[in-house]
Design an enzyme around this catalytic site. Structure first.
Site, mmCIF file in Angstrom:
data_model
loop_
_atom_site.group_PDB
_atom_site.id
_atom_site.type_symbol
_atom_site.label_atom_id
_atom_site.label_comp_id
_atom_site.label_asym_id
_atom_site.label_seq_id
_atom_site.Cartn_x
_atom_site.Cartn_y
_atom_site.Cartn_z
ATOM 1 N N ASP A 79 0.820 -1.208 0.000
ATOM 2 C CA ASP A 79 0.000 0.000 0.000
ATOM 3 C C ASP A 79 0.857 1.262 0.000
ATOM 4 O OD1 ASP A 79 0.775 -0.879 2.628
ATOM 5 O OD2 ASP A 79 -0.585 0.625 3.488
ATOM 6 N N GLU A 136 -0.543 -1.738 5.409
ATOM 7 C CA GLU A 136 0.465 -1.635 6.475
ATOM 8 C C GLU A 136 0.434 -0.260 7.109
ATOM 9 O OE1 GLU A 136 3.719 -0.645 8.750
ATOM 10 O OE2 GLU A 136 3.570 0.246 6.757
ATOM 11 N N GLU A 137 0.265 0.768 6.265
ATOM 12 C CA GLU A 137 0.305 2.139 6.770
ATOM 13 C C GLU A 137 -0.879 2.461 7.669
ATOM 14 O OE1 GLU A 137 2.767 3.965 6.584
ATOM 15 O OE2 GLU A 137 3.935 3.369 4.833
ATOM 16 N N HIS A 358 8.032 8.865 4.107
ATOM 17 C CA HIS A 358 6.808 9.641 4.278
ATOM 18 C C HIS A 358 7.006 11.110 3.882
ATOM 19 C CE1 HIS A 358 4.569 6.642 7.106
ATOM 20 N NE2 HIS A 358 5.433 6.015 6.319
#
Length: 386
Positions: A79, A136-137, A358
């Protein structure tokens, strides 16, 4: 046993896969186009035992050597993040507000590279379970895959994962036995007072002073309630209240994150926060509610599997490029759920210089993909030699 030649030769093709994935990011559990691309590649490699729809869009694909033996799991997250990309790259995200800012496109590519090699050579006993995990995020896709029986259904004996690290030496591996990533909890405090005119505070019950006092008191949990040798982070990251300079608001809200490794410390933090909120509510004559949400648990590497992974990593990149006592990180990772279900290890792979994870300008370093793919492949061949 350096980087595998046939995987190194795959580098241009792997770059093409990775940049396609980068240009087409998807979020959370909604990774259906990504899953379709992965499935197409796996079928092209001659892999037919493919199971989709796990945790909505996750995949487990099996490579069977044809020789009886255990099943080893290799996991990649698939993702992306809700970030507006600012790389300016030719392969930049085609979907505004979504981008692969954490390198999951690269992790997926590394596992695909290993899959192609392992499907062609099958120089191992038993089976490989290729785990492509969404969310996952945000959402805990790893937990959902475990809950839906991925470890039991495919008889996975042990499991491994890799994450890239910009700023760390390119091609170097870092890991440690025991805790390597922290548990993450989310804290919200909702405060209700009595609004009114800002010129007449005596007629109101102002929620802002208790919000500020609670935020400051939360900081003392680290400095005064926690043993200094126990890792703990408490961060208040949001305070919201009010709409105008001359109006005392009715409500205030503060929000933050707690990072721990030890469940005893985690329990202490939640208890102290409840006490702090209740005490300040009474002191300031407001209503205050604490919501403490436990998120991903700590990622804890199995010592034996970590030692094994370190041995293999040293064979791939050399002794000097492997750190086996890396410091713990206060970030979180939902691979933790897979490590709760099965012994295994989580490793970091240095990506060299570049924007951090990020960040809107982050882009995965394609040069490290063959290194990660080689480690995945060698883990299998070393664990279950033909």
């Amino acid at each position: 046993m350096p980087v595998i030649n046939s995987i190194a030769a795959l580098a241009p093709e792997m770059k093409t896969w990775r940049r396609h994935l980068h240009a087409h990011p998807e979020l959370n559990f909604d990774c259906h186009q990504t899953a379709a691309f992965i499935t197409e590649r796996l079928k092209a490699f001659g892999i037919t035992d493919i199971h989709g729809g796990i945790a909505t869009s996750g995949i487990v694909a099996i490579i069977d050597s044809g020789v009886p033996g255990p099943t080893i799991g290799l996991r990649a997250d698939i993702d992306a993040l809700p970030i507006l990309e600012a790389t300016g790259a030719a392969h930049a995200s085609t979907i505004p507000g979504k981008m692969h800012a954490c390198g999951h496109d690269g992790h997926t590519t590394m596992l695909l590279g290993a899959a192609k090699y392992l499907a062609e050579t099958r120089n191992f006993k038993g089976r490989v379970a290729l785990i492509f995990q969404p969310a996952e995020e945000d959402g805990g896709g790893g937990e959902v895959m475990v809950q839906e029986g991925a470890m039991d259904r495919f008889d996975i004996e042990r499991v491994f994962a890799i994450h890239n690290v910009p700023g760390a030496p390119e091609g170097a591996f870092f890991t440690t036995p025991g805790p390597i990533m922290a548990a993450v909890d989310t804290v919200t405090v909702d405060i209700t007072g009595k609004g009114g005119h800002g010129a007449y505070p005596q007629e109101t019950i102002d929620p802002i002073p208790p919000a500020i006092a609670i935020a400051q008191a939360f900081g003392t949990i680290v400095s005064r309630n926690n043993r200094s040798l126990d890792d703990l982070v408490v961060s208040v990251t949001q305070i919201h209240s009010g709409t105008a300079s001359n109006v005392t608001p009715d409500t205030a809200m503060l929000n933050g994150t707690v990072r721990t490794f030890d469940p005893v410390v985690q329990d202490m933090v939640e208890r102290r926060m409840q006490e702090i909120v209740a005490g300040h509510a009474a002191a300031f004559n407001v209503e205050a509610k604490l919501t403490y949400e436990r998120g991903y648990p700590a990622t804890i590497n199995d010592p034996d599997q970590t030692a094994f992974a370190v041995q293999v990593a040293r064979e791939v990149v050399g002794d000097a490029a492997v750190v086996d006592d890396a410091s713990k990180e206060m970030g979180a990772e939902d691979f933790a759920y897979m490590l709760q279900a099965r012994p295994g290890a989580y490793l970091f792979l240095g990506a060299g210089e570049g924007a951090g994870l990020h960040h809107p300008q982050f882009d995965f370093n394609d040069d490290i993909a063959p290194i990660g793919a080689s480690l995945f492949a060698r883990l299998v061949e070393t664990a279950n030699p033909a």
